[in-house]
Design a protein around this motif. Structure first.
Motif, mmCIF file in Angstrom:
data_model
loop_
_atom_site.group_PDB
_atom_site.id
_atom_site.type_symbol
_atom_site.label_atom_id
_atom_site.label_comp_id
_atom_site.label_asym_id
_atom_site.label_seq_id
_atom_site.Cartn_x
_atom_site.Cartn_y
_atom_site.Cartn_z
ATOM 1 N N ASN A 87 51.441 38.850 46.038
ATOM 2 C CA ASN A 87 52.512 39.702 45.731
ATOM 3 C C ASN A 87 52.986 40.478 44.578
ATOM 4 N N THR A 88 52.990 40.058 43.672
ATOM 5 C CA THR A 88 53.179 40.568 42.201
ATOM 6 C C THR A 88 52.193 41.468 42.014
ATOM 7 N N ALA A 89 50.923 41.120 42.279
ATOM 8 C CA ALA A 89 49.905 42.115 41.966
ATOM 9 C C ALA A 89 50.180 43.549 42.639
ATOM 10 N N ARG A 90 50.608 43.393 43.774
ATOM 11 C CA ARG A 90 50.757 44.388 44.634
ATOM 12 C C ARG A 90 51.995 45.313 44.270
ATOM 13 N N LEU A 91 53.004 44.508 43.762
ATOM 14 C CA LEU A 91 54.158 44.978 43.106
ATOM 15 C C LEU A 91 53.876 45.896 41.968
ATOM 16 N N CYS A 92 53.045 45.558 41.345
ATOM 17 C CA CYS A 92 52.673 45.917 39.943
ATOM 18 C C CYS A 92 51.495 47.321 40.182
ATOM 19 N N GLY A 93 51.453 47.336 41.271
ATOM 20 C CA GLY A 93 50.356 48.722 41.678
ATOM 21 C C GLY A 93 49.008 48.505 41.500
ATOM 22 N N LEU B 31 51.388 32.517 35.138
ATOM 23 C CA LEU B 31 50.514 33.398 33.882
ATOM 24 C C LEU B 31 51.682 33.349 32.763
ATOM 25 N N PRO C 95 52.898 51.404 46.030
ATOM 26 C CA PRO C 95 53.571 50.781 44.811
ATOM 27 C C PRO C 95 52.532 51.611 43.658
ATOM 28 N N ARG C 96 51.379 51.660 43.908
ATOM 29 C CA ARG C 96 50.686 52.270 42.806
ATOM 30 C C ARG C 96 51.178 53.446 42.638
ATOM 31 N N ARG D 50 58.340 34.510 44.616
ATOM 32 C CA ARG D 50 57.366 34.861 45.365
ATOM 33 C C ARG D 50 56.611 36.020 45.208
ATOM 34 N N GLU D 51 57.585 36.980 44.651
ATOM 35 C CA GLU D 51 57.044 38.343 44.422
ATOM 36 C C GLU D 51 57.075 38.999 43.053
ATOM 37 N N ALA E 225 45.526 38.239 38.061
ATOM 38 C CA ALA E 225 47.055 38.394 38.527
ATOM 39 C C ALA E 225 46.892 38.170 40.187
ATOM 40 N N PHE F 112 59.920 52.198 47.775
ATOM 41 C CA PHE F 112 58.646 51.967 46.845
ATOM 42 C C PHE F 112 57.277 51.828 47.514
ATOM 43 N N SER G 147 46.891 34.444 40.850
ATOM 44 C CA SER G 147 48.168 33.818 40.517
ATOM 45 C C SER G 147 49.067 34.249 41.357
ATOM 46 N N ASN G 148 49.486 35.368 41.972
ATOM 47 C CA ASN G 148 50.568 35.834 42.954
ATOM 48 C C ASN G 148 50.019 37.083 43.462
ATOM 49 N N LEU H 297 54.775 53.957 41.089
ATOM 50 C CA LEU H 297 54.666 53.675 39.517
ATOM 51 C C LEU H 297 54.177 54.885 38.747
ATOM 52 N N SER I 166 51.345 46.068 35.065
ATOM 53 C CA SER I 166 51.591 47.166 35.733
ATOM 54 C C SER I 166 51.027 48.245 34.835
#
Lengths: 498, 310
Positions: free
Chosen positions: B195-201, A350, A326-327, A343-344, B189, A305, B192-193, A330, A359
């Motif tokens: 890592n989540t931001a990175r995961l979502c590109g 939110l 990741p970007r 954590r991820e 985002a 990923f 807030s987190n 996606l 995303s």
């Protein structure tokens, strides 16, 4: 074993968390001067039992005896004072302090209220000397953060031993982050400690290790003790059967007809793990990766990923070697479900709607501004589609149950409309009903022509879901085979390296 | 109703109303009324505008300690340019541009250089103060303000000066950016987190740099307002402004851990501090009492907020 009294006896130990029983009347007997292996799959109750022994949790029922005296530790410190020490898989050292400082941490020798460095060094030296037969090379003032993983583990063990009169040492999957030579060194250390009369409880998945180091074993399954005895009197097959259970489901070929290859990996190697992974994933197929914790399965998905670096090898999406962030992934239609929701995977603070659409915000824009209405509609659609139990799109994700949180993380991938889903432990920590619903959903997605790569340590789940399964062992991914005729035992045996 | 109470600005609003009412009772002759209100709004403008930038930074999980120095730098740049006769437009443009650049540099060092924002901006706090002093030759710079002074002077009666309207306009714009743009959503985002931001590109580094540059721009505007209040370029001005801005954000429900905070809350927080200061003066309490009270309010506000969220 010898006729002497046991070091530790557990009788009928039971523990429930809420309405979920985790241990049902488990009994255990650990002999003096022995290495006792504890085996079991994820969720078998091993960690809970360890926590009870180490004084972190208290049993609901049953009794413990240590060297013939009742043992009911009020907390980890009390357990330590009684001579029971635990070394966790994830080490708990202070990286900025030195070796000796770490070893005496929490029980620093004092002289008139001042730290006594000499006494600390003496104690640390004594503890380190116990580990090897005089051949220790760890400088006492070295910063622990600068040591290798194996050396750090030695420090951690030495800390356990430095406490007065350590009698029972518990090691939880001690080799998961060690290389081959370090494992040998650890085993030599453990043998030496056993000679000194220490009792070691050794938790591991790896049967070859257990065969080498352990005298006796206990297998837990679903919170029950299902087998125990002397290691030399049993076979790997018998151990695997005990862990997986007799009535294992045998895979059957599925009536799917996968399409073209959408994701192909060639000899992918990451920073540390994986070491070598090749596979081809087709449209309309579910491919499983069976691996134990620390096998490199998560690292593989992260490398694909673009979250972790790929050191060598090639990842192709629909035949193209694209940018690996990741970007970019996606945009190429590849999405990852993280194994760690808190954590991820999710921004817990939110709302459901914000998490779901994060995303891909473009479809929500009206004249360049985010439309609350469009956001709500999108969230409401997926809440209904996946049967997410939430008050509405505005509820904070933190307030939802694990199963519903996981559905939101999955819904984000579907909202993004990815073609390739990389699912890392999709059913970890969720209730039975959500699990069944997710399983059904994966089948539906596959029928729609999506490709699913799923990592799980629940091998029965892989057999029930996948068309093909590949086993990952110590960073190396084996060939993918049809699940037809495969059973959980066969996978477990390979994953455990037996 | 319950939803409304959960809004982070409800607490500070209640506190503001209560404190305002209290001083109106204690100093009925001078405290209430339009004129004093206008004065207080005028006194809040500089802190409020710089707190807007700080709101974005804190929402992101960062911090900017350099804004006091940056405000002083802008006031010096504006004065210098005016002195050279280049005109108001050039003066304001260059004054704001200076802090956009320094904010951008803060962002680059924090995001790409992976240096903790606290350290980066602690450094730039000192550097910018030094630059401002150097540029000003270590003295105040008198310059004909060419009409800039009208930004902060009240009109007839209680009419609000243009600077206050500008502050309100910027606040509305900031709230819109935060809630209705992709950029704002990305800020939330990441705070807030991450890592989540990175995961979502989400391009995390780019957003971080943009936020510090934006904070720089708002600080620049605050600097222009400060110059128009003082009508001199003062390199030793606004020491400690960054702490007032942080206090405003935190009183307004912001969390230094990121992901929490609101524009409305921040404005109320800034206003609350002014009301306490002014009110104490009207009642005749000495400066040191004001300082103690402000400190207590900050800690109590955050304490209540934590309890409420539990």
């Amino acid at each position: 074993m010898s006729g002497s009294a046991p070091r530790l006896t557990a009788r009928g130990v039971a523990k429930s968390f809420g309405a979920t029983p985790v241990l049902h009347a488990v009994s255990l007997e650990l002999a003096v001067g022995s290495v006792h292996a504890m085996l079991g799959e994820n969720g078998a109750g091993k960690s809970t039992l360890l926590k009870i022994l180490a004084g972190v949790e208290r049993p609901d029922a049953g009794s413990l005896e240590l060297d013939g005296a009742a043992y009911a530790p009020s907390g980890p410190l009390d357990a330590r004072a009684r001579g029971v020490a635990i070394v966790h898989q994830e080490l708990s050292l202070c990286a900025h302090l030195g070796v000796a400082e770490n070893i005496v941490l929490g029980s620093e020798p004092r002289r008139f209220g001042w730290l006594s460095r000499r006494e600390a060094n003496l104690r640390a030296e004594r503890a380190l000397a116990l580990l090897s037969d005089g051949g220790t090379t760890l400088p006492l003032d070295a910063r622990v953060g600068a040591l290798s993983a194996a050396e750090q583990q030695l420090v951690e063990i030495a800390r356990a031993l430095a406490h007065d009169d350590c009698r029972l040492l518990i090691l939880d999957e001690p080799t998961s982050s060690l290389g081959h030579a370090d494992v040998e060194r650890l085993f030599a250390t453990l043998s030496a400690l056993r000679e000194r009369g220490l009792t070691i409880l050794y938790v591991s998945h790896f049967l070859d290790e257990i065969r080498r180091i352990a005298d006796r074993y206990t297998v837990l399954r679903d919170g029950r003790e299902v087998a125990s005895g002397a290691v030399r009197d049993t076979t790997n097959e018998a151990l695997v059967t005990a862990m997986a259970g007799e009535a294992v489901e045998v895979g059957t070929a599925r009536a799917r007809s996968p399409g073209e290859v959408v994701l192909s990996l060639h000899e992918v190697r990451g920073a540390r793990l994986p070491k070598a992974a090749s596979l081809e994933l087709r449209r309309g197929e579910v491919l499983g990766i069976a691996g134990l914790m620390g096998s490199g399965r998560t690292e593989l998905l992260r490398a694909v990923f673009g979250l972790d670096r790929v050191r060598s090898g090639r990842v192709r999406v629909r035949g193209l070697v694209g940018e690996a962030t990741p970007r970019a992934r996606l945009a190429q239609g590849v999405g990852l479900l993280s194994e760690d929701r808190a954590r991820e995977g999710l921004a817990l603070g939110l709302s459901v709607a914000k998490n779901l659409t994060l995303s891909r915000l473009k479809p929500l824009l009206r004249r360049g501004f985010l439309s609350q209405r469009a956001e709500h509609d999108a969230a409401a659609f997926w809440i209904a589609r996946l049967g997410i139990r939430a008050r509405g799109p505005d509820q904070r994700v933190r307030e939802l149950s694990g199963g519903n949180q996981q559905k939101i993380a999955v819904a984000r991938l579907l909202y993004h409309d990815v073609d390739v889903l990389l699912l890392d432990e999709p059913t970890r920590g969720i209730d039975v009903r959500s699990r069944a619903e997710l399983h059904e959903l994966i089948g539906e997605l596959c029928a729609e022509g999506k490709a699913v790569l799923i990592v799980s340590s629940h091998f029965d789940e892989l057999i029930a879901l996948c068309d093909r399964v590949a086993v990952m062992h110590k960073g190396v991914l084996g060939p993918a085979r049809s699940v037809s005729g495969l059973d959980e035992r066969a996978l477990l045996q390979e994953a455990a390296g037996a | 109703m319950k939803e409304l109470l959960r809004r982070s600005w409800v607490g500070p609003l209640a506190a503001l109303v209560a404190v305002y009412a209290l001083f109106s009772v204690l100093a009925p002759a001078t405290f209430p009324g339009g004129v004093n209100l206008t004065t207080m709004l005028r006194q809040t403008a500089v802190v409020a505008v710089s707190s807007l930038g700080m709101t974005f930074v804190i929402l992101l999980g960062g911090i900017d300690l350099s804004i006091g120095s940056a405000v002083a730098l802008t006031s010096v740049v504006v004065a210098r340019v005016l002195q050279s006769g280049a005109g108001v437009v050039a003066a304001v443009t260059l004054g704001v541009l200076a802090t956009v650049v320094t904010g951008w540099l803060n962002g680059v060092l924090a995001a790409r250089g992976k240096i903790t924002p606290f350290i980066v901006t602690l450094g730039s706090m000192s550097v910018l103060r030094g630059v401002a002093k150097g540029l000003a030759g270590e003295q105040k710079i008198d310059a004909d303000p060419h009409g800039l002074e009208h930004l902060m002077t009240a009109g007839a009666g209680a009419a609000l000066p243009a600077g206050v309207w500008l502050t309100l306009a910027l606040a509305v714009a900031a709230a819109i950016v935060l809630h209705f743009t992709v950029f704002g959503r990305h800020v939330l985002a990441i705070g807030s987190n991450e890592n989540t931001a990175r995961l979502c590109g989400i391009p995390v580094e780019r957003v971080v740099v943009a936020v510090y540059a934006l904070c720089g721009a708002l600080t620049g505007v605050a600097g222009v307002l400060e110059f128009s209040t003082l009508t001199v370029g003062d390199p030793t001005d606004s020491i400690g402004l960054e702490l007032e801005a942080i206090a405003a954000v935190v009183i307004g429900g912001g969390s230094l851990a990121g992901g929490q905070g609101s524009v409305a809350g921040t404005l109320l927080g800034a206003l609350l501090m002014t009301v306490i200061k002014t009110g104490c003066t009207h009642v005749g309490l000495p400066n040191w009492v004001q300082e103690i009270l402000t400190g207590v309010i900050i800690v109590v506000a955050v304490g209540i907020d934590r309890l409420r969220r539990r």
